[in-house]
Design an enzyme around this catalytic site. Structure first.
Site, PDB file in Angstrom:
ATOM      1  N   ASP A  43       0.837  -1.203   0.000  1.00  0.00           N
ATOM      2  CA  ASP A  43       0.000   0.000   0.000  1.00  0.00           C
ATOM      3  C   ASP A  43       0.873   1.255   0.000  1.00  0.00           C
ATOM      4  OD1 ASP A  43       0.881  -0.217   2.594  1.00  0.00           O
ATOM      5  OD2 ASP A  43      -1.104  -0.076   3.525  1.00  0.00           O
ATOM      6  N   SER A  44       2.192   1.065   0.047  1.00  0.00           N
ATOM      7  CA  SER A  44       3.110   2.191  -0.191  1.00  0.00           C
ATOM      8  C   SER A  44       2.875   2.773  -1.579  1.00  0.00           C
ATOM      9  CB  SER A  44       4.566   1.732  -0.052  1.00  0.00           C
ATOM     10  OG  SER A  44       4.812   0.593  -0.860  1.00  0.00           O
ATOM     11  N   GLU A 114      -1.158  -5.809   8.365  1.00  0.00           N
ATOM     12  CA  GLU A 114      -0.357  -5.297   9.468  1.00  0.00           C
ATOM     13  C   GLU A 114      -1.036  -5.622  10.792  1.00  0.00           C
ATOM     14  OE1 GLU A 114       0.405  -1.111   9.033  1.00  0.00           O
ATOM     15  OE2 GLU A 114       1.085  -1.317   6.954  1.00  0.00           O
ATOM     16  N   GLU A 181       9.383  -4.608  10.180  1.00  0.00           N
ATOM     17  CA  GLU A 181       9.786  -3.277   9.663  1.00  0.00           C
ATOM     18  C   GLU A 181      10.204  -2.336  10.788  1.00  0.00           C
ATOM     19  OE1 GLU A 181       7.061  -1.308   6.970  1.00  0.00           O
ATOM     20  OE2 GLU A 181       8.244   0.538   6.992  1.00  0.00           O
TER      21      GLU A 181
HETATM   22  O1  KIV Z   1       3.605  -1.140   1.641  1.00  0.00           O
HETATM   23  C1  KIV Z   1       4.755  -1.563   1.552  1.00  0.00           C
HETATM   24  O2  KIV Z   1       5.467  -1.291   0.575  1.00  0.00           O
HETATM   25  C2  KIV Z   1       5.281  -2.382   2.629  1.00  0.00           C
HETATM   26  C3  KIV Z   1       6.724  -2.759   2.582  1.00  0.00           C
HETATM   27  C4  KIV Z   1       7.630  -1.619   2.591  1.00  0.00           C
HETATM   28  C5  KIV Z   1       7.069  -3.777   3.600  1.00  0.00           C
HETATM   29  O3  KIV Z   1       4.569  -2.730   3.500  1.00  0.00           O
END
Ligand code: KIV
Length: 268
Positions: A43-44, A114, A181
């Protein structure tokens, strides 16, 4: 189905380090697939591609659109899609409905969510119903406000003990691997020793069973990469050079050339 399955990832505990990287588009997935064990549609995407300040504003539909794009670009790596904020925290049933949509509509192999002990029941509910789950503990971007920003977690003994308990709970509930993380190195090491599934670190420890980075950080496209990342190329410079070359060629009349145009009566 892609060659690397969640079971294969699970079996890599203590073996050759797992290579994981985020991907959001078909072209990037095509490039990353031969090199990675796991392609994470994180979701980044909200921050990296859409310029959002946090990951909180990413919808399930957005994750499904990018998940499908990545699946179409890869054939080897295991594709995992993030469940976004608000799409799973309410109940195991809500999580199942969201995860089922993600799997069915993208063709990916697993979802990531998460959370720690509060997600135990949900992880168990999903895994018992055939949905492979990648856990995510430590710094949790979806909990950015509760965690006081994107800050390293586990700096004091109580916080470290709580995160270790979270990791054990999610692993015991059936997650096939855990993203760890933004935690202090000793905590990442302890978690890696304590859980039976692979840990995939980001800003964590070289002792994790694998590493994950955001693809834009890896290729050198991020304007402000985080200190724990490393650029292994300079794609930003390459793109700028290519665009400058194009602009120059248009302005000087060097583009288009004869080979780029079709004369009347000629072959297309
Ligand atoms: O959303 C994401 O890209 C992530 C990773 C950086 C682990 O959760």
């Amino acid at each position: 189905m892609n060659a690397v399955t969640p079971r294969d990832v699970r079996a890599r505990k203590g073996g050759t380090p797992l290579v994981a990287v985020t991907a959001y588009t078909t072209p990037l997935a095509r490039r990353a697939d031969p090199h990675a064990d796991v392609l994470l549609v994180g979701d980044s995407v909200g921050m990296v591609l859409y310029g959002q300040a946090t990951t909180l504003d990413v919808s399930l539909d957005t994750m499904i659109a990018h998940g499908g794009a990545v699946v179409r670009g890869g054939k080897r790596a295991c594709v995992v899609v993030d469940l976004p904020f608000g799409a799973y925290q309410e109940s195991p049933q809500q999580a199942f409905r969201s995860a089922a949509r993600v799997l069915a509509e993208t063709g990916c192999q697993a979802v990531k969510l998460e959370g720690g002990r509060e997600m135990l029941e949900t992880v168990r509910f999903l895994t018992q119903r055939g949905i492979p789950v990648l856990g995510h503990v430590g710094l949790r971007p979806q909990a950015v406000h509760a965690q006081g920003g994107h800050r390293t977690q586990g700096r004091d003994a109580d916080e470290a003990a709580a995160i270790a308990a979270d990791a054990r709970a999610v692993a015991d509930a059936g997650a096939f691997a855990l993203v760890v993380e933004g935690v202090v190195r000793s905590l990442a090491d302890d978690i890696t020793h304590a859980v039976a599934v692979p840990t995939i670190g980001i800003g964590a420890s070289p002792a994790c069973d694998g590493q994950i980075l955001v693809s834009d950080d890896v290729v050198g496209l991020s304007p402000a990469p985080p200190p724990f990342a490393q650029a292994f190329g300079d794609a930003g410079r390459e793109i700028e050079d290519a665009l400058a070359g194009y602009a120059d060629a248009v302005r000087t009349g060097a583009f288009p050339a004869a080979r780029h145009v079709t004369e009347s009566g000629g072959d297309t």
